[in-house]
Design a protein around this motif. Structure first.
Motif, mmCIF file in Angstrom:
data_model
loop_
_atom_site.group_PDB
_atom_site.id
_atom_site.type_symbol
_atom_site.label_atom_id
_atom_site.label_comp_id
_atom_site.label_asym_id
_atom_site.label_seq_id
_atom_site.Cartn_x
_atom_site.Cartn_y
_atom_site.Cartn_z
ATOM 1 N N CYS A 74 3.259 -0.583 4.172
ATOM 2 C CA CYS A 74 2.458 0.625 3.948
ATOM 3 C C CYS A 74 3.389 1.824 3.930
ATOM 4 O O CYS A 74 3.960 2.189 4.962
ATOM 5 C CB CYS A 74 1.423 0.797 5.050
ATOM 6 S SG CYS A 74 0.368 -0.654 5.250
ATOM 7 N N LEU B 269 -6.151 0.651 4.274
ATOM 8 C CA LEU B 269 -5.611 -0.456 5.069
ATOM 9 C C LEU B 269 -6.696 -1.095 5.934
ATOM 10 O O LEU B 269 -6.863 -2.325 5.939
ATOM 11 C CB LEU B 269 -4.464 0.049 5.947
ATOM 12 C CG LEU B 269 -3.864 -0.967 6.919
ATOM 13 C CD1 LEU B 269 -3.228 -2.132 6.173
ATOM 14 C CD2 LEU B 269 -2.846 -0.297 7.836
ATOM 15 N N LEU C 178 0.867 -1.184 0.000
ATOM 16 C CA LEU C 178 0.000 0.000 0.000
ATOM 17 C C LEU C 178 0.898 1.227 0.000
ATOM 18 O O LEU C 178 1.618 1.464 0.972
ATOM 19 C CB LEU C 178 -0.898 -0.012 1.244
ATOM 20 C CG LEU C 178 -1.767 1.227 1.485
ATOM 21 C CD1 LEU C 178 -2.755 1.431 0.350
ATOM 22 C CD2 LEU C 178 -2.512 1.109 2.813
ATOM 23 N N ALA D 55 4.802 0.342 8.822
ATOM 24 C CA ALA D 55 4.390 1.677 8.374
ATOM 25 C C ALA D 55 5.214 2.726 9.093
ATOM 26 O O ALA D 55 5.780 2.458 10.160
ATOM 27 C CB ALA D 55 2.899 1.899 8.659
ATOM 28 N N ALA E 254 -4.757 6.430 3.084
ATOM 29 C CA ALA E 254 -4.053 5.153 3.219
ATOM 30 C C ALA E 254 -4.554 4.387 4.435
ATOM 31 O O ALA E 254 -4.734 3.161 4.387
ATOM 32 C CB ALA E 254 -2.549 5.392 3.321
#
Lengths: 270, 270, 270
Positions: B67, B52, B7, B95, B48
Motif C-alpha cells: 500500500c 484496503l 494499492l 504501508a 486508501a
C-alpha cells in the motif's frame, strides 16, 4: 483452469474490479484473468454488447466471460450463461439478461449457441444485494473455469427468450438504398463504431452519412486511417468486426459532432 | 509464492504502477499480482485506508498487501508491516505509517494484529528518494511472498503507536441519537461510502442526513439500489462493509452535492 | 516463455488493450504480461519513448517489449526490433520505426544494440489495416517469447538508420552554461520529466529555468520532494533516470504553467 475474461462498468478507480479479480483468484486459483475492459460507461449495456462481440473472437477459444453491466442488480432480472461451441470446446459467457449478449449471439457464422438460465444456482450464494459481480458471477465463473458445464448448472432456455434490444442490428432499406445504424461506441481516437457488421457489408456503396439532425456529410470508403483525406471522414471496416467512421490522426466524433447512441443513416448519393 | 495485492495513488497513465509490477515480477517471480486500485487520489490516505479495509476480506487469505500512498516519501516517516492472522496463516500489509492501516486494523472481529517497524530493513535498499514503492516496498513484499516472516524482518511495536487519524471511525451521540461520519469515498456511480461500518449498524433508524452546510435531507433505508425511489437517496450497507448513500441509476453525490472528505451527521427524525 | 511488456496509446477504456493481451494469451500461453502503460497520449511518440527508456531497466532482463504508438499504421512505415544484450541474454523491443526507440537506445552505458527490420515477417500476417498491435506485433512477440531470435526473423540494419527525433536529447551550451530540454512527460502529481538524463548531470549548478515565453523561475536542487520549499519548485533526478521539476505535494506543472512538449532552458544564475 479455463481462462476468464472480464467486462464490466466498474471503472478502474474504485476497488470493485480489484475485488472481482481477487474473488476469482480465490475461487479459480491458477486461471488466467484477462480484462476486456472495466470502463464501459455506467449502465451502458449496448456498449458492453459491442465490446463483447468485438473481442470474443480474439480471446482464447475456451475462455469463460464474466460480463457485468447490470443496472438491474438486486431486482429479479435473470442471470444467464451462453455456450458458443467451437473446435476446442467453446466459450461460455455469463451476463445479466439485459441485452448484453445481443450482438455476440447474432454474429454471422458462429455455431448455434445454447443458453441457460442460472438464476437458481445464482440464488444459492450468500451475496450482497449490490455487487453480484463479486458475489455471484465470480463463483459461477470459477465453477466453469474448473470444468463444470453450463448444462449441469442451469435450465436451458430458448435463445429467443433473451432480452433483445433494438440497437442490436442495422436496418437495411433496399428500396431507398439506405441503412439505419447506431453509434455503438466512440473510441479514444474519436472513431465511431457502428452497428453494421463487417461480415455483412452494404450491398451498395456508402458515400455519405445523414446525421440525427438531418444534415448529410460525404464519407470516403477507405481501408486504413492513413488513407482518409485531411479534414475528411473515412468509412471502413477497421479491426473490430463492425464498420466505423474515422479520421486521419483526428477525431471523427468531433468532426461530425457524434456521440455514443446517436442514430445515423448511411446513404448512397450517386 | 504468496499472492501480492497492490494499492497505490500512482494512477495508470504514468509508468509507475508498471514499474512496481515489473519489480515484483523480478523479485517475486511466479507470485500472482492483484491490483486493488492504483487510482487513489494523490496523497488521499483516508481513501486508501477505506479501499484496503473494504477489499482485504475478499483477497486471498495469505496475500501480501503493498500500500503506497505516501505524501512523506523521502522524509523520515516509518515504513510498517502489519500481520493479521487467520486460519491459513494470515495477511501481511506493508504501508507507510500515516494512517493507511487505520480502518483495516479497526475492523470489528479480526484477530489481534501484530505490527512491525520496517524502517531498518527498508534503509538497506539502494533506493531513489522519490519512489519507495518500486525500490523499497517491492523488495520487502518479495521477501514476504517468498516465505520470510515480518517478525524476522522488523522490530515489533504496539499497534497503538501507529498514526491514527480522526476520520477513522464514526462518532455516535447516544443522547441526541446522531452519528457523525465522513464521506470516505465517492465511487464511479456517485455512491457515497461513509465511515460507518456495516458490522456496527446504528442502534436506531437513520431517516435523514444533515449536510456540512446544515441542510437536512430524507434518506430511505433500503437493501438494494433498485429499491431507492426515483429522485430519492438510499441509505444501505452495500457490498463494501461500510454504509453508503446511493441513488437508483443516478448519483447520490450529485443529488446531495457531496464530495469525498465531507463531514455528515446521520439523524433520526421521528 | 519470456515475459512480455506492453506500452501503447490504446487507453484502458476501449477493448483494444484487452484484445492485445488476449492475442498474446493465445499466442504466448504462459508468458507473464506486464503493462508499462496503455495511457500514452494518442500518437505521442516522445512520451512513449520516455516511458520505455525509464521503465526498461526495471523490467525482467529477458523481457520482450511490445510498443505500439503508431500514427502511421496502414502506411508503409517500418516495423523494427531492437536487441539490447545483457548478462541474461537481453531484452527485445518491437516498435514502429518512428522514434519510439530513440531514448532507450541512447541510454548511456547500455550494450550496443542490434536492430532488425521486421517488415517482411510482419507482412506475412493476415492483418487488419488498423490494428497492427493485435494482428502483427502480438504474433511477433509471441515468437520471441517462445524462443525465436530477432536475427532469424528480420534483416539487420544499422541503428543509425532508425528515425531519430530532435526531442531525444538535451542540448548543452557550454559557453553560456545553458541547457535546452523538452518536457517529455507531466505525471499525475504534476512533476515535469525533462529530456536530461540523470546519468549525464549538468556540469554546473542549475539554479533557474527559462520558460518558453522567456520568463525565468528559480529552482531548488533537492534530493526528495519533501525537501522542496513550500510554493517553490525543485530540480532533482527522481526515480525515472531523467531530471525532473517537482513541487512538494503540489503540481510543478501548474505552478510553472508547463505542458508536455514545452521547450525549456536550464540556466545557472550565479
Amino acid at each position: 483452469m479455463r481462462p476468464i475474461a472480464l467486462l464490466t462498468d466498474f471503472g478502474l478507480a474504485d476497488p470493485y474490479a480489484g475485488q472481482l479479480r481477487a474473488a476469482l483468484a480465490r475461487l479459480a486459483p491458477g486461471a488466467t484473468l484477462l480484462d476486456i475492459s472495466h470502463s464501459v460507461e455506467p449502465f451502458a449495456v449496448s456498449q458492453a454488447a459491442f465490446f463483447l462481440a468485438a473481442s470474443a473472437p480474439h480471446f482464447p477459444s475456451t475462455a469463460v466471460f464474466v460480463c457485468v453491466v447490470d443496472p438491474g442488480v438486486g431486482s429479479p432480472r435473470r442471470i444467464v450463461g451462453a455456450h458458443v461451441p467451437n473446435a476446442k470446446g467453446g466459450q461460455d459467457i455469463l451476463a445479466p439478461d439485459n441485452g448484453l449478449l445481443g450482438l455476440l449471439l447474432g454474429t454471422p457464422g458462429i455455431a448455434p449457441p445454447r443458453v441457460f438460465d442460472l438464476s437458481d444456482p445464482a440464488s444459492s450464494y450468500a451475496a450482497s444485494a449490490t455487487f453480484h459481480g463479486r458475489d455471484i458471477f465470480a463463483p459461477l465463473a470459477g465453477r466453469l473455469s474448473a470444468g463444470e458445464q453450463l448444462e449441469d448448472m442451469g435450465r436451458e432456455i430458448n435463445p429467443r427468450e433473451l432480452v433483445r434490444p433494438d440497437w442490436a442490428e442495422a436496418r437495411i432499406h433496399r428500396k431507398t438504398r439506405e441503412i439505419d445504424v447506431h453509434v455503438l461506441h466512440v473510441d479514444r481516437y474519436g472513431n465511431c463504431l457502428l452497428s453494421l457488421r463487417a461480415a455483412t457489408p452494404p450491398p451498395w456503396p456508402v458515400t455519405a452519412v445523414q446525421m440525427p439532425w438531418g444534415q448529410r456529410r460525404v464519407v470516403h470508403q477507405v481501408r486504413a486511417y492513413a488513407q482518409v483525406p485531411e479534414g475528411g471522414v473515412g468509412f471502413l471496416t477497421g479491426s473490430q468486426g463492425f464498420f466505423e467512421l474515422a479520421a486521419n490522426q483526428a477525431s471523427a466524433a468531433v468532426i461530425l459532432g457524434l456521440r455514443r447512441g446517436d442514430a445515423l443513416r448511411l446513404v448512397w448519393e450517386e
